[in-house]
Design a protein around this motif. Structure first.
Motif, PDB file in Angstrom:
ATOM      1  N   VAL A 105      81.062   6.085  57.263  1.00 19.90           N
ATOM      2  CA  VAL A 105      82.587   6.043  57.088  1.00 19.90           C
ATOM      3  C   VAL A 105      83.233   6.680  58.402  1.00 19.90           C
ATOM      4  O   VAL A 105      84.166   6.050  58.893  1.00 19.90           O
ATOM      5  CB  VAL A 105      83.051   6.632  55.877  1.00 19.90           C
ATOM      6  N   PHE A 156      77.885   9.913  54.436  1.00 21.87           N
ATOM      7  CA  PHE A 156      79.187   9.328  54.556  1.00 21.87           C
ATOM      8  C   PHE A 156      79.832   9.839  55.731  1.00 21.87           C
ATOM      9  O   PHE A 156      80.573   8.909  56.377  1.00 21.87           O
ATOM     10  CB  PHE A 156      79.898  10.342  53.504  1.00 21.87           C
ATOM     11  N   SER A 157      79.608  10.875  56.603  1.00 24.65           N
ATOM     12  CA  SER A 157      79.910  11.134  57.860  1.00 24.65           C
ATOM     13  C   SER A 157      79.557  10.269  58.730  1.00 24.65           C
ATOM     14  O   SER A 157      80.271   9.688  59.694  1.00 24.65           O
ATOM     15  CB  SER A 157      79.573  12.782  58.246  1.00 24.65           C
TER      16      SER A 157
END
Length: 343
Positions: free
Chosen positions: A282, A278-279
């Motif tokens: 996104v 995710f880091s």
């Protein structure tokens, strides 16, 4: 369906429930981490006051716990003397406040992905503290495993694009305080036969955390906040953030209570990989190949550690069953001998 079918249905139901608890915990843990990062990061919400944020969380949790225990009588309070509170809860509260303060502060300086990589050191810290306080037995193979995890994290740190030495020190400090807190819970509370669910735990610990955090807040953050006239307290942002933190405490109890602490450790590894992905995708944090290789080495070490713990638990359970069977056998023999002497 016969008994076999019924058993099969129960097994499937338990598996589904276990995965549901895991998913709830991962979702809430994921949400709290990303939400805290959003609030504290200067490039996002831009409210870099980790002590204040932690105090808001503790105030919310303490108030909600008080209402659930004292007003709505939803949970029975644990009987606790002043002496026990001062000798056990206060030290645990102090360690918890330091752990939360430092871990939240790290989000200002480090990426979410790198923080998760540093958190892989938690088994190393817990084992080291356990050995130090004589709650764990020193084993050479376990220590080699701990060194492999540390080596992997060191490689990940070497490959970190946004390396900040102060942020790393804060996160490592948070890991050390959290590991000490977990060992202290085992020593100070569990050994005395006291178990706290998340609501009673927050009822006793949260006010203690507030007191400990108040001192650094007065000197570090209060003067800055007082001069920041442009800040407007957003009840929606901080309210939902605090509620997520409270819900996470409940989810931890639900997951550990319905499955095991080992299941949470394994689920934590899955959560860390999701956060890293995710880091990178996104939030657009830079994740280098060296980062991933180092964390991969640490991940294998953590996976082996969890596997070894599972095998030890199975062996202990098997030994316990054998002991119970031996006791039952001895009891039957004594009963038969008693019947024979009566005759």
């Amino acid at each position: 369906m016969g008994k076999g079918g019924s058993l099969s249905d129960n097994v499937i139901k338990n598996i589904i429930l276990s995965y549901t608890y895991v998913c709830i915990w991962i979702f809430l843990s994921f949400t709290v981490i990303v939400y805290n990062k959003y609030i504290l990061d200067k490039k996002l919400y831009n409210w870099p006051f980790p002590i204040s944020l932690t105090m808001i969380h503790m105030s919310f949790c303490a108030t909600l716990a008080f209402l659930l225990i004292k007003v709505f009588k939803f949970v029975e309070p644990v009987s606790m003397s002043r002496e026990l509170y001062l000798s056990s809860v206060v030290p645990i509260g102090a360690l918890y406040s330091l752990s939360l303060w430092l871990s939240n502060s790290a989000y200002i300086y480090l990426s979410v992905s790198f923080i998760q990589m540093l958190k892989a050191l938690m088994p190393v810290a817990v084992y080291s503290m356990g050995v130090l306080f004589k709650k764990e037995t020193f084993k050479t193979d376990t220590m080699v495993n701990m060194i492999s995890i540390s080596f992997g994290v060191a490689i990940a740190a070497y490959g970190e694009a946004r390396f900040d030495s102060w942020g790393v020190m804060l996160q490592l400090g948070a890991v050390a305080f959290e590991a000490t807190r977990l060992v202290m819970i085992q020593i100070l509370l569990t050994s005395k036969g006291i178990t706290l669910n998340p609501i009673t735990s927050l009822y006793y610990v949260a006010p203690c955390c507030l007191v400990f955090l108040l001192v650094p807040w007065i000197f570090v953050e209060y003067p800055v906040l007082k001069d920041t006239s442009s800040f407007d307290f957003d009840f929606v942002i901080f309210g939902t953030n605090s509620f997520c933190a409270f819900a996470l405490n409940l989810a931890v109890f639900l997951l550990v209570g319905k499955t095991s602490a080992l299941t949470m450790n394994v689920a934590g590894v899955v959560k860390d990989w999701l956060l890293i992905a995710f880091s990178w995708s996104v939030i657009k944090d830079t994740v280098t190949p060296i980062n991933l290789f180092g964390y991969g080495v640490a991940f294998l070490g953590v996976a082996y550690y969890n596997h070894a713990k599972l095998q030890a638990l199975k062996a202990k359970e098997a030994e316990k069953k054998v002991g119970q069977a031996d006791e039952e056998g001895e009891r039957l023999i004594e009963e038969r001998q008693g019947e024979g002497s009566v005759k």
